[in-house]
Enzyme design. Structure first.
Site, PDB file in Angstrom:
ATOM      1  N   ASN A  11      35.723 -34.333 -21.167  1.00  0.00           N
ATOM      2  CA  ASN A  11      36.798 -35.317 -20.994  1.00  0.00           C
ATOM      3  C   ASN A  11      37.931 -34.722 -20.169  1.00  0.00           C
ATOM      4  OD1 ASN A  11      39.625 -35.227 -22.469  1.00  0.00           O
ATOM      5  ND2 ASN A  11      38.193 -34.087 -23.793  1.00  0.00           N
ATOM      6  N   PHE A  39      45.848 -37.039 -22.296  1.00  0.00           N
ATOM      7  CA  PHE A  39      46.746 -37.598 -23.313  1.00  0.00           C
ATOM      8  C   PHE A  39      47.115 -39.065 -23.070  1.00  0.00           C
ATOM      9  CE2 PHE A  39      48.915 -33.207 -24.271  1.00  0.00           C
ATOM     10  CZ  PHE A  39      47.753 -32.771 -24.887  1.00  0.00           C
ATOM     11  N   SER A  68      45.403 -28.169 -24.443  1.00  0.00           N
ATOM     12  CA  SER A  68      44.557 -29.085 -23.678  1.00  0.00           C
ATOM     13  C   SER A  68      44.478 -28.614 -22.230  1.00  0.00           C
ATOM     14  CB  SER A  68      45.122 -30.505 -23.715  1.00  0.00           C
ATOM     15  OG  SER A  68      44.439 -31.331 -22.782  1.00  0.00           O
ATOM     16  N   ASN A  80      43.811 -30.533 -19.783  1.00  0.00           N
ATOM     17  CA  ASN A  80      43.947 -31.713 -18.930  1.00  0.00           C
ATOM     18  C   ASN A  80      45.389 -32.109 -18.628  1.00  0.00           C
ATOM     19  OD1 ASN A  80      41.102 -32.072 -18.812  1.00  0.00           O
ATOM     20  ND2 ASN A  80      41.169 -32.974 -20.856  1.00  0.00           N
ATOM     21  N   THR A  81      46.349 -31.337 -19.121  1.00  0.00           N
ATOM     22  CA  THR A  81      47.756 -31.543 -18.780  1.00  0.00           C
ATOM     23  C   THR A  81      48.230 -30.296 -18.038  1.00  0.00           C
ATOM     24  OG1 THR A  81      48.182 -32.982 -20.680  1.00  0.00           O
ATOM     25  CG2 THR A  81      50.090 -31.875 -19.704  1.00  0.00           C
ATOM     26  N   LYS A  89      47.341 -25.460 -32.206  1.00  0.00           N
ATOM     27  CA  LYS A  89      45.968 -25.628 -31.720  1.00  0.00           C
ATOM     28  C   LYS A  89      45.786 -24.792 -30.469  1.00  0.00           C
ATOM     29  CE  LYS A  89      42.334 -29.004 -30.940  1.00  0.00           C
ATOM     30  NZ  LYS A  89      41.939 -30.419 -31.096  1.00  0.00           N
ATOM     31  N   ASN A 136      40.405 -25.994 -29.097  1.00  0.00           N
ATOM     32  CA  ASN A 136      40.381 -27.136 -28.194  1.00  0.00           C
ATOM     33  C   ASN A 136      39.104 -27.089 -27.341  1.00  0.00           C
ATOM     34  OD1 ASN A 136      41.445 -29.389 -26.633  1.00  0.00           O
ATOM     35  ND2 ASN A 136      43.482 -28.661 -27.205  1.00  0.00           N
ATOM     36  N   THR A 189      32.618 -34.767 -31.459  1.00  0.00           N
ATOM     37  CA  THR A 189      31.437 -34.988 -30.620  1.00  0.00           C
ATOM     38  C   THR A 189      30.180 -35.170 -31.459  1.00  0.00           C
ATOM     39  OG1 THR A 189      32.480 -33.659 -28.889  1.00  0.00           O
ATOM     40  CG2 THR A 189      30.120 -34.072 -28.677  1.00  0.00           C
TER      41      THR A 189
END
Length: 358
Positions: free
Chosen positions: A116, A120, A183, A185-186, A221, A250, A321
């Protein structure tokens, strides 16, 4: 047949084939809508030996829903019905944001994995707060964790302010809080995993939030992609800051090292990171001498997976998942299997087995 068995049978016989023929994010949203619309059923009663008491909180069992599945707290009673012992909701951001462009979730079926790059997507804390308030009023039998992250357009100097706003607004509604600084993705978020930035962040939180807002346990996390020395420095900082726990871990940006070849960018979750997660859990538990409770998350899809994470040092575990590939009955199967494994190995409770393989 129980409500959960019925839901699981419908998923396996009808829904899974349909959903796996569609875009992964469409399938995700469809399942959330279905769970949100489902009538509330009594939560299944768990065996006493599965209960865990941590931070003064009673968990009916150690199996939790991982963050990312229910970002905006729309299906909480559904997770209770399926038999989870707790649910981690989010990641929640201060202001609403759409996340990254679509498509942004991909399946890797041969490895029972997901990738993914959601970034967020969140309705924001002001949309989530009244939902959780209503859930609390209606009654919920499982603890709720809230996972917090900054808005993508927040400049680096404002990141601490985003976490402060989230803790001040939503902290009192949580049983415990998870600070997400890992994360992939940021952009720039993982910089806040460094001990120096961690200290800066938590000093600001301590100074600028009220006592009632920060009264809940706060966990960090972390990323699975940390070098071992960096992990140990984070552990030492977490001890110095009196953090109540670590969520390990993560999603990963690694591909070849975990046997996955994919052109899609983003964080990989599921079976390929199971062993890496367990290594992290064992390293954290050993380095901190069991002083920091650990929530293990990454690749769990069976009772044996959960059991080995617990024996490595996890007091609780989470999954996401595995639920996609194995179906809603997975939680009941893991809990039943854990009872058998406890008895097989001569333990009277989950807590007795935590860290036994360190």
């Amino acid at each position: 047949m129980s409500a959960v068995s019925t839901i699981d049978a419908i998923y396996r016989l009808l829904l899974k084939r349909y959903l796996f023929g569609r875009d992964a994010e469409y399938a995700h949203r469809t399942m959330l809508r279905m769970l949100a619309a489902m009538p509330a059923f009594p939560a299944p009663r768990d065996k006493p030996e599965l209960g865990v008491k941590l931070w003064g909180i009673d968990f009916p069992n150690p199996i939790g829903l991982a963050a990312g599945m229910d970002k905006d707290a729309v299906a909480v009673h559904g997770w209770e019905t399926l038999g989870f012992g707790f649910a981690e909701l989010g990641t929640i951001t201060p202001r609403p944001q759409p996340g990254n462009e679509k498509p942004r979730i991909w399946r890797v079926p041969d490895r029972r994995a997901l990738i993914n790059r959601l970034g967020f997507p969140s309705e924001g804390m002001e949309a989530v707060a009244p939902r959780i308030e209503q859930i609390r009023k209606a009654g919920i039998s499982i603890p709720l964790a809230l996972n917090f992250g900054p808005n993508k357009d927040t400049p680096p100097e404002g990141i601490a302010g985003d976490y402060i706003a989230l803790i001040e607004r939503l902290g009192p509604l949580a049983d415990f809080i998870v600070i997400n600084v890992s994360s992939p993705n940021t952009p720039g978020l993982r910089n806040w995993e460094s001990p120096e930035k961690m200290s800066e962040l938590f000093a600001a939180v301590s100074e600028h939030t009220s006592e009632s807002a920060r009264a809940r346990p706060v966990l960090l996390k972390i990323s699975p992609d940390l070098e071992r020395n960096d992990l140990f420095r984070i552990c030492e900082t977490a001890l110095a800051l009196n953090l109540e726990g670590i969520v390990a871990c993560n999603t990963t940006v690694v591909r070849e090292a975990v046997g996955v070849s994919s052109p899609h960018p983003g964080g990989l979750s599921g079976q390929p990171i199971l062993i890496r997660t367990r290594e992290l859990i064992r390293d954290i538990y050993t380095h901190t001498r069991g002083q920091i409770p650990i929530i293990g998350v990454g690749g769990i899809a069976s009772a044996e997976d959960a059991w080995l994470d617990i024996r490595a040092g996890a007091s609780l575990v989470e999954l996401y998942t595995g639920l996609v590939y194995e179906g809603p009955g997975l939680i009941a199967r893991i809990k039943s299997g854990l009872v058998d494994l406890l008895r097989r190995d001569g333990f009277r409770s989950i807590s007795e087995a935590v860290g036994i393989d360190r």
